[in-house]
Design an enzyme around this catalytic site. Sequence first.
Site: not given
Ligand code: GAR
Length: 202
Positions: A16, A96, A112, A182
Amino acid sequence: MKKTRIAVFVSGGGTNLQALIDAEKRGEIPSGEIALVLSNSPSAYALERAKTAGIKSAVVSKKELGSQEAFEEKVVEILAEEKIDLIVLAGFMSILTKSFTDRFPERMINIHPSLIPSFCGKGYWGLHVHEAALEKGVKVTGATVHFVNEIPDGGKIIMQKAVDVQEGDTPEILQRRVMEEAEWIILPKATEKVAKEMSEKA
Ligand code: GAR
């Protein structure tokens, strides 16, 4: 107009973060600039992505500092030094406290990997979210960008996008589709939306 200075908080792979970096490069975040990447883990691959993109990074380890309070104090100090206006939690896997979130009302957003209010809150992070969605048998899932307050995944929703669940999906396959269809789309869009509103108010 002054650009909103953005800090992206990460813990792991950082896809992300990469989506944000790429969107900024393409000129899709004209109201903001990624000024800092902050990780709570020294081994997060996201730090490599920051380095490659020439973005300043910082690692703050709760383990080393000994407490959540000390961790948050250090983070606040770094954010002040870097004059950060907006925090983007992009795969940041640490909750946090209210004393931290209260400092950044509507100045901190999170991605999320579900359609909130489904599959969110304590315990729902990363792959667990997709495991829960498949277990429930939902036919549509997706991702949500929301403001962060003291309730995990409880702040006001900014943007959502739905993704179909397909026959034979595993948590890993579904996670990847939710990211591609998404998360990587709405996180940069929501970041620009909030950054724009903030820079207009500044
Ligand atoms: C992503 O899918 C994000 O939406 C999720 O963790 C992944 C991180 O991937 N976040 C959560 O679950 C927060 N509650 P990334 O490090 O490749 O962006």
